[in-house]
Structures are given as structure tokens and as C-alpha cells.
Design an enzyme around this catalytic site. Structure first.
Site, PDB file in Angstrom:
ATOM      1  CE  LYS A   1      -2.782   1.170   5.497  1.00 41.95           C
ATOM      2  NZ  LYS A   1      -2.396   0.699   4.258  1.00 41.95           N
TER       3      LYS A   1
ATOM      4  CB  SER B   1      -1.217   0.420   1.152  1.00 41.05           C
ATOM      5  OG  SER B   1      -0.042  -0.104   2.223  1.00 41.05           O
TER       6      SER B   1
END
Length: 814
Positions: free
Chosen positions: A727, A684
Site C-alpha cells: 500500500k 481496512s
């Protein structure tokens, strides 16, 4: 054989004598014997012999039960005997004492006035002594002495003295007469006329008889010991019975009590039949035997496990929801699943048992959630830890053939619960292992299968036991160590780590109160401000759960308790952010803060860890070189591949980015992700790596208030990733204004709290071009040429990051 042992001669003679048949006795030469004569024919033969030379021929009849045997029913070889003495008894019988003289063989039989008269041939051998013959005689003498000792004859001395003779014939006949052997064997010896052959045969018979006596002696010794033990046990048992009788106890009462317990236990038909059969065996056993203890223990286990007793379930969904809210904050999905289970229980009378598996990092409340479920449903709660279990018998038990055998832990826990429908927590199911004793995870397949566990078979009880009413819950930290067939039997529910707001609420609602009570403090003695608790969470803990947070709160509570003792119970303190360092010491962890200004070659990424989200500062710099791409920062294989994919994307878009087509031939590009001691991996960070490279090559600073996460493809597409909630919360906590997310992750917005969505800008992108438009300070001018003049000066490079304790943060996964 005789010709080898000695040289001798033989002499034959024939004479006529009266004959008397004998029952169950064989008379040998040189043998004195007394017996009673009662048959008319025998009395006449005896009287005829007494009237003549007092010699009579004695021969044994084949069948002792025949009163008047015929000549063919009498052995042909017998003994000529001298009548030593005779006495007439009052009943008409005659008692006679005879001495054997020599053996003879019948040649002719005649019936003379009511008795037999026979013509007998005698044969006399006169052997000459040789060394071989003397050796054989010595051997027979030794064997006979051994035989007499083993037979424990009271006439030992007499018998030994009787066989001491130099005459071989007399010696063998005397030994033969004193052997305790059958009539047939004695007759066989009598029919051997050659004394040396007879001596050899006697030696063989003595060998056999001595062996028999040794075996008999061993058996008798064993029987004697067993009889002594049995007599001792009988004596002790009788004494125990007498003592129990005095105390008012009775063994029969125990048997009756067991019968009543079997009748009222509610066990299945098969189990009851087995219990009654075992009780019957127990009743027949001696009370003090080892088997009695084994049988009694088996019955006790069979009766102690629950067969019909069950807890009355609480099916009120509102009450259950209230209990769950009281015990745990957050965990909405888990609570929703439990309430669904209770709703089904209300609608279905006999639903199948459920098997839930809670998967999550340590300290997030998996075990305590099991206790809450038991309290919410009104069931008993039992917990079995499977960590380190490697023996199948721990699950299924040992067979009763083993000494000290016991049922498996499943039935032991059922006995502890005392009901057939407890909440059964199998803790640490991912930490089982296997060895030569079997695979416990394979044994769990039957336990955790709703289609099979109604007939669970424990090796010890050896009867089917119904586990279908049990609410099984398993816990694990990871699922990749759990065998796939076992995973297939469970409903996996994942518990992610707590976010900072959740930890704050848990501390305020549960942990502070719990530690105050544990340290003996009152609410007025100690309080925390929200900012103080946030400071503890951020600067002193790095975990997915709240165990370390609870330890730090306990540490502060103990220090306050000490002051309360020193200054009195009226001492009060409210812990504020500036007080935390005083109580807990130097800050253990620090957050990676956003930079103060936009910089070239520095992009902000987002990472997921078990303890929450983090931001990553990804640095890129270019140098004169030959087109190498360096990746540092303890990066995993997947993350390195993401860097290579980002570089390939930049090269393919060189014209769009205003770069020469062969720019990469003249420069080396170095990508670094602090902190270098922390392992990092995952796909990611792809768009962040690409942004850092483009910023370094175009000399356009990347925005410090924009963080991004997403996987990049070679065509510049942005693919979805995981850990969105953690996140985004990390970006909000650390002051990031805008977060770039893949378009396909828009569905994950429901996991993010509404207040966070209002305070931070979430932008969803499909391509790398959109990312660059949002992440760089200005638009990229096409057709610009990369020249040595645009290489970064030393002043423009980002200073090295510092920070003690960063290596303890754990692996970052993008």
C-alpha cells in the site's frame, strides 16, 4: 419295481458242481472269457468238470491276493459256466475258455479231494414285455451307445451288436459285462437275479459313468492343451537358449548379475532378504512365463531406487548465498531461511529433513527457487507436479497383484534423482483433490513428516524406504485448500508479489538478458532504459510475478530481431518510454492517479491486491431522503459492514462534528468506490469511508495528497491491517505525499525500503479524530447546523471515472 414293469414267473433248481475261485474278474451269463488256471485246487476242479458234463461254478474271491481262499472268503453268488475249450501249457498251467450260462447262489460247500464242490441253486425269470419295459430297455441301449462312444472303445461296432437282444436277461448281462466298473459293482449286478431290477440298476450306473467320462474328457482336453503349450514353450525356450548361447549370452549370467547388484546396492536388511527371495523365485520360473516378467520388473525397481548413493553437499554458506543472489533478486526472508538450514547442516552431522512450503501468487519464482536451492547445496533436483492428482496410488504406488503395477511417483522421482538426498519439489500441493480412489494428501502425511518418512512404505516395493535425507519443498498459491494436518507438517514461507522496484531490478538483471539470448540478439542490438521498463510494468502488466513482464520483453525482442535480420547485425536500438507504445500497442492498464484538487466527499484510500497496491477514490454524497445508507462498487460483505460502522461512528459523534443529532433522518448518504466492475472487500477502508462521509456532511474538502488505510471501530479506534508494504509503495508511485497508518502497524516499517520512507510522510494514528485532523483541509467547527443549503450542487459532484480495462485488474482487498 419289477411288478410294475412286467408280469412274469420264476423257476428254481439245485445242482452240485465243482467250484473254481476267480481273482479280479466277474463272469456274467452269456459272457465268453479266457483265463489261465494255475492253482492246484482250481486245476483239480477243472479236470473234474471236464471229466463230467463240462460245467463248473465260477465265483469271485473277496481278496485277490489270497492264494487259497476259504469258503467265507468267496462271494456266495457266481456263474455256472460251460467249458468251451482248454489247453494245457508247457509250465503245467491250463488255459481255458468258458461261456457263462446262468447265475447261481451257493447253498453248501464241501472240500472234495483238494478242491471245493458246491451245491448251487439257480433261479430263472421269464418276464413278459410291456411298454414300460421296452422304454427302459431303449433308454439303457441309448445310454450304452453313448457310453461306448465316450469311452472310445476300439470294438464299438462289436459291443453295440452284442447288446442287441430281445431277451431282457441276456441284454442286461451283456451290458454289465462290457462296463468298465469296479469288481464290487459288477458283483452287485451279478447278485441281482431279477432282470428288470438289474436293468434299472444298469441304467443308474450308466448315468454315473457317462457323467464321469464327460468330466474326464473335459479335463483331458485341458491337460492336452496345457501340455501342448508347455511343449511349445519348452521348444521355444530351448531355441532361445541356443540363440543366446551363439550370441554369447546366458540366462545364468543375468541371475549372477542380479545377485551382484543386490550385494552392492546397499539396501536395508529387510529389503535385501526380500530381493534374494524374489531372485530365488525368478531362478525357478520358466523364462517365458508371465510371472517371470513381473518378478524381473520388481527386482529391477528394487535395485534402481537409490539406497546409499548420495550427493556431496556444498555447505559453504558464502557460496550458497552467491548462487541465490545470482538466481533471484529480493526474497530476503527465503534466502535467510535457506542459509540457516545450511548453517545447521554444518553443525549437526545427521539433521532431520526439512519440509518448506512456499506460498505465493503465480510467477513469483517458487519453482525456480527450488532449483536454486538444489544448485546452492550441490544436490540433485527433481520436481513432481501434484496439480489434479486424486489417486492415492500416485503417491504410494499399486500393489503387485494388479496388472501393470508400478511404484508411486515418490519412488519414481527418487529413481530419477539417483541419490538419497535430492531436493524434491512437490509443486502445486494446494491443487490435489480426492475421489473414490483415495486421498493423496493423506498419503503425503507420511512423506512430509520427518518423524515418519524414514520408514516410508510403497505398496509396490512393499519394503521400508528412507526419505529422511530428502530436502522436501512444496509450493502453493493458497493454503486454505491444504488439509490442516498437512499444513502442520510444513514450515510455511510466504512469498508476496514483487513490488515495482523489484520487478525493475529483475527485468534489468535477468529478463532482458534471457530474452535477448532467446531471440539471438547481442547486447549492442537491444537495450532498455529504466523508464521504458517502468512503462512496460505499469501500463502492460498487472501481476504479482514477472511472467507477463517477460512475455512483453520477449515481444519487443522479437520485433527488434526482425529489424536486425532486415537491416543487418549492426542495427542497434535503445528502447525509451515513448518507443514502448510503438512495440506493444495501446496501453492495457492505467494507474488511478491522485486528484488535481481537494474535493468535498472524496477521500483517498489504499488497497492490497495480488499484483501489488492500489489507491481507491471513495466518493460520498448526501441527498434529501429518509436516512438510508447506500453502498455501491461491487463491495464484499466485510466492506459493507465497515461502511455501516463508519456511519454509526459519525452519528455517535454528531455534536463533535457540528451536526444535528437527528441529521440522518432527513438525508440519504450514498458511498461509491470506483471501478464498479472490480470486486472489493476487507475492513481496512473503514477510516477512509468515515472520512468521506464527514467531508460530505461538513462540506469540508478532503486533502487529495493524503491516503489512508485502517479499520474503524464504533468508538472511533483505528485498528491494524495487512499489506502495509504494497500500500505504501502504491501511494509513493502515484504521487501521494502523506499516508495515514494505524499505530499498531508501526512495526511493519522494516518491510518498507528506506528510500521510500524518506520520500513519503508516514503518520501513525490511534483514533478517528486524529485522522480527520490530518485528512481534512481545515478543522471542523462544532455546533454548525446541517441545512438544505449545504447540500452539494451538481457542479460540486465528482465527474464519473472512465478508463477501459479496469475490470481486468482483479479483486481489491482493503
Amino acid at each position: 419295481m419289477s411288478s410294475q414293469l412286467f408280469a412274469g414267473r420264476e423257476k428254481s433248481d439245485t445242482r452240485a458242481l465243482p467250484m473254481m475261485p476267480l481273482r479280479d474278474v466277474v463272469i456274467f451269463p452269456y459272457m465268453m472269457s479266457a483265463f489261465v488256471v494255475g492253482r492246484d485246487s482250481s486245476i483239480r476242479a477243472l479236470e473234474d468238470a471236464l471229466a463230467a458234463d463240462k460245467k463248473i461254478f465260477l465265483a469271485t474271491q473277496h481278496d485277490a491276493s489270497v492264494d487259497e481262499p476259504k469258503p467265507n472268503e468267496i462271494y456266495q453268488v457266481g456263474t455256472i459256466a460251460n467249458i468251451v475249450q482248454s489247453v494245457k501249457l508247457p509250465d503245467g498251467n491250463i488255459k481255458v475258455l468258458v461261456e457263462g450260462a446262468e447265475r447261481g447262489k451257493i447253498l453248501k460247500v464241501a472240500n472234495d479231494e483238494g478242491y471245493f464242490r458246491v451245491s448251487v441253486r439257480t433261479t430263472t425269470y421269464r418276464p413278459v414285455s410291456t411298454p414300460s419295459l421296452e422304454q427302459l430297455q431303449q433308454r439303457v441301449t441309448s445310454l450304452f451307445e453313448q457310453y461306448v462312444k465316450l469311452s472310445q472303445s476300439p470294438n464299438y461296432e462289436t459291443m453295440i451288436a452284442a447288446v442287441k437282444s430281445d431277451d431282457i436277461g441276456k441284454f442286461t448281462d451283456t451290458v454289465s459285462a462290457n462296463l468298465n466298473i469296479s469288481i464290487e459293482e459288477k458283483q452287485e449286478l451279478l447278485e441281482i437275479f431279477d432282470p428288470v431290477d438289474r436293468l434299472t440298476r444298469v441304467a443308474d450306473i450308466l448315468d454315473i459313468e457317462i457323467e464321469k467320462l464327460n468330466v474326464d474328457r473335459t479335463i483331458q482336453g485341458r491337460v492336452k492343451r496345457q501340455m501342448e503349450r508347455a511343449q511349445r514353450e519348452y521348444y521355444l525356450n530351448e531355441k532361445i537358449k541356443a540363440i543366446q548361447k551363439e550370441l554369447g549370452r546366458n540366462e545364468k549370467n543375468e541371475i549372477e548379475e542380479l545377485k551382484k547388484r543386490i550385494e552392492t546396492s546397499g539396501m536395508t536388511k529387510d529389503a535385501r532378504e526380500k530381493a534374494e527371495a524374489e531372485l530365488g523365485r525368478l531362478e525357478m520360473m520358466p523364462p517365458m512365463s508371465a510371472e517371470t516378467t513381473v518378478s524381473r520388473n520388481y527386482l529391477e525397481w528394487l535395485l534402481s531406487v537409490p539406497w546409499k548413493k548420495k550427493s556431496k553437499e556444498v555447505r559453504d554458506i558464502r557460496a550458497a548465498e552467491k548462487v541465490l543472489e545470482e538466481d533471484h533478486y529480493g526474497l530476503e526472508k527465503i534466502k535467510e531461511r535457506i542459509l540457516e538450514f545450511l548453517a545447521v547442516r554444518q553443525l549437526v552431522k545427521v539433521p532431520k529433513g526439512s519440509i518448506l512450503c512456499f506460498v505465493g501468487p503465480p510467477g513469483v519464482g517458487k519453482t525456480s527457487l527450488g532449483r536454486s536451492i538444489a544448485r546452492a547445496t550441490g544436490r540433485k533436483f527433481v520436481r513432481l507436479s501434484l496439480g489434479g492428482v486424486r489417486d492415492e496410488a500416485e503417491i504410494r504406488g499399486h500393489r503387485r497383484t494388479y496388472i501393470g503395477a508400478l511404484p508411486g511417483q515418490i519412488l519414481q522421482m527418487m529413481k530419477k534423482a539417483g541419490t538419497v538426498n535430492p531436493v524434491f519439489l512437490l509443486d502445486e500441493v494446494d491443487k490435489m483433490s480426492m475421489d473414490f480412489r483415495g486421498d493423496p494428501s493423506a498419503a503425503l502425511l507420511e512423506v512430509l513428516d520427518p518423524e515418519q518418512n524414514s520408514t516410508f512404505m510403497d505398496h509396490y516395493l512393499d519394503v521400508e524406504y528412507d526419505l529422511s535425507k530428502v530436502f522436501f519443498i512444496t509450493t502453493a498459491n493458497v493454503i486454505h485448500t491444504i488439509p490442516q494436518p498437512l499444513q502442520d507438517r510444513m514450515e510455511i514461507l510466504r512469498l508476496s508479489g514483487y513490488t515495482e522496484p523489484e520487478k525493475l531490478e529483475i527485468a534489468k538483471r535477468f529478463l532482458v538478458r534471457k530474452q535477448r539470448e532467446a531471440c539471438g540478439l547481442k547486447p549492442e542490438n537491444l537495450n532498455f532504459t529504466d523508464d521504458a521498463l517502468r512503462g512496460v510494468i505499469r501500463n502492460y502488466t498487472r501481476e504479482a510475478g514477472v511472467r507477463n513482464l517477460e512475455r512483453e520483453i520477449s515481444n519487443i525482442s522479437r520485433k527488434v530481431a526482425r529489424k536486425v535480420v532486415a537491416e543487418g547485425t549492426k542495427f542497434q536500438v535503445e528502447v525509451k518510454p515513448e518507443d514502448v507504445k510503438e512495440y506493444l500497442g495501446v496501453v492495457k492498464f492505467r494507474d488511478t492517479r491522485a486528484e488535481e484538487k481537494n474535493e468535498v466527499g472524496l477521500a483517498v484510500g489504499l488497497a492490497w491486491t495480488e499484483v501489488g497496491g492500489e489507491i481507491l477514490h471513495i466518493e460520498a454524497t448526501i441527498m434529501q431522503g429518509k436516512g438510508r445508507l447506500l453502498l455501491t462498487g461491487k463491495l464484499g460483505e466485510v466492506m459493507q459492514e465497515s461502511g455501516q460502522a463508519a456511519m454509526s461512528y459519525v452519528r455517535s459523534r454528531a455534536a463533535r462534528l457540528g451536526l444535528d443529532a437527528d441529521f440522518y433522518r432527513r438525508y440519504d448518504i450514498h458511498l461509491h468506490i470506483p471501478e464498479g466492475a472490480i470486486p472489493k472487500d476487507g475492513p481496512s477502508a473503514g477510516i477512509t469511508l468515515a472520512t468521506a462521509i464527514v467531508s460530505a456532511l461538513t462540506r469540508i474538502p478532503a486533502r487529495r495528497d493524503v491516503a489512508m488505510t485502517g479499520e474503524i471501530t464504533l468508538r472511533g479506534k483505528v485498528l491494524p491491517i495487512g499489506g502495509i508494504k504494497e500500500k505504501v509503495l502504491a501511494a509513493h508511485r502515484l504521487g501521494v505525499a502523506t499516508v495515514l497508518l494505524p499505530r499498531d502497524n508501526e512495526k511493519d516499517l522494516s518491510e518498507i525500503p528506506a528510500n521510500i520512507q524518506q520520500e513519503i510522510s508516514l503518520r501513525f494514528v490511534d483514533t478517528m479524530d486524529e485522522v480527520l485532523d490530518l485528512a481534512l483541509e481545515r478543522k471542523i467547527e462544532e455546533q454548525s447546523v446541517l441545512s438544505p443549503e449545504v447540500l452539494p450542487s451538481p457542479a460540486e459532484t465528482r465527474p464519473e471515472l472512465e478508463g477501459p480495462g479496469e475490470a481486468d485488474r482483479g479483486q481489491l482487498t482493503n
